[in-house]
Scaffold this active site. Structure first.
Site, PDB file in Angstrom:
ATOM      1  N   LYS A   1      -3.048  15.353  -9.666  1.00 56.59           N
ATOM      2  CA  LYS A   1      -2.183  15.062 -10.807  1.00 56.59           C
ATOM      3  C   LYS A   1      -1.314  16.264 -11.180  1.00 56.59           C
ATOM      4  CE  LYS A   1      -3.122  10.733 -11.591  1.00 56.59           C
ATOM      5  NZ  LYS A   1      -2.076   9.697 -11.460  1.00 56.59           N
TER       6      LYS A   1
ATOM      7  N   TYR B   1      -9.034  15.091  -8.740  1.00 55.10           N
ATOM      8  CA  TYR B   1      -8.116  14.415  -9.659  1.00 55.10           C
ATOM      9  C   TYR B   1      -7.142  15.412 -10.264  1.00 55.10           C
ATOM     10  CZ  TYR B   1      -6.537  11.229 -13.332  1.00 55.10           C
ATOM     11  OH  TYR B   1      -5.773  10.426 -14.142  1.00 55.10           O
TER      12      TYR B   1
ATOM     13  N   ASP C   1       0.872  -1.169   0.000  1.00 53.51           N
ATOM     14  CA  ASP C   1       0.000   0.000   0.000  1.00 53.51           C
ATOM     15  C   ASP C   1       0.909   1.219   0.000  1.00 53.51           C
ATOM     16  OD1 ASP C   1      -1.683   2.118   0.479  1.00 53.51           O
ATOM     17  OD2 ASP C   1      -2.647   1.248   2.237  1.00 53.51           O
TER      18      ASP C   1
ATOM     19  N   THR D   1      -9.021   2.296 -21.240  1.00 52.24           N
ATOM     20  CA  THR D   1      -9.084   1.555 -19.986  1.00 52.24           C
ATOM     21  C   THR D   1     -10.451   1.847 -19.366  1.00 52.24           C
ATOM     22  OG1 THR D   1      -8.310   3.317 -18.523  1.00 52.24           O
ATOM     23  CG2 THR D   1      -6.622   2.027 -19.672  1.00 52.24           C
TER      24      THR D   1
END
Length: 256
Positions: free
Chosen positions: A165, A161, A67, A196
């Site tokens: 990023k 997000y 992890d 994906t």
């Protein structure tokens, strides 16, 4: 656990040990397969032991459960790789999460925290221990997974997000400056939409996704995972010795 290993004598990465976090995911798995095909001893890392086992057996790789949001796990991950295989030459820090989209004011604080923990802190911790080993052993190469959403473009409903990023992009550049003198080359890739599961909106079919992307991306299509893998391998190879602190955008001109 170790699966059957590929021949490590040929190819651009013959004799090299490569770690791929998020190694059981779509891009991680394809990239790991390409590293193995070019001679590397590959170790996949992630939290899902069943998926790691299946991916490792398919590729002919090793795996370690880790992890990366936990400092002890991240340190143990690198220690395990180096103990089993005698070193660590390349790391692709690919583990990440795509939070459920929605307006910032409606975001659950736990969603924000999970995005920061996995997308940003996980990269920091992975790099911390990868670099520590690499500078002791003469150098190495790290490629981090950023995104075109963040430093390069923003989309509604993707604040967590984008923020994480963008931070990965900045962290990559800062780390590259910090450790260039240690002979550790650090770069990032920033894909756009890739074929994906993360490229689909809830309930969207492949045809619907492709039609949406065709109007939003100048290239007219999603990228293939293999195209992202090719860029990662180039950055990790001896063909890119002067490339440090780069964030290579791979989005079909979506953010141009």
């Amino acid at each position: 656990m170790t699966a059957g290993k590929p021949d490590t004598t040929d190819g651009r990465f013959g004799g090299k040990v490569v770690l791929v976090t998020g190694g059981a995911g779509a891009i991680g798995r394809v990239t790991a397969r390409r590293f193995a095909a070019e001679g590397a001893t590959v170790v996949l890392a992630g939290r899902d032991k069943a998926r790691l086992t299946e991916a490792a057996e398919e590729i002919g790789a090793d795996w370690v459960a880790a992890d990366v949001t936990d400092a002890r796990d991240a340190a143990a991950m690198v220690d395990t790789v180096t103990a089993r295989h005698g070193g660590l030459h390349v790391a692709f820090n690919n583990a990440g999460v795509f939070p459920t989209p929605g307006p910032l004011a409606d975001m659950d604080p736990d969603t924000w925290s999970a995005a920061v923990d996995i997308n940003l802190t996980g990269v920091f911790l992975s790099m911390k221990y990868e670099i520590a080993h690499m500078r002791r052993s003469g150098g190495g190469v790290i490629v981090n997974m950023a995104s075109n959403i963040g430093a390069h473009t923003r989309l509604p409903g993707m604040a967590a997000y984008a923020a994480t990023k963008a931070a990965v992009s900045t962290l990559t550049r800062a780390a590259a400056r910090d450790h260039a003198a240690d002979n550790v080359r650090i770069n990032a890739v920033s894909p756009g939409a890739v074929d994906t599961p993360m490229s689909f909106r809830p309930g969207e079919t492949t045809a619907e996704r492709d039609a949406r992307i065709a109007t939003a991306v100048p290239a007219g299509r999603v990228a293939e995972p293999d195209e992202i893998a090719a860029a990662v391998l180039w950055l990790a190879s001896a063909e890119a010795p002067i490339v440090l602190g780069a964030d290579l955008v791979l989005d079909g001109a979506a953010s141009a």
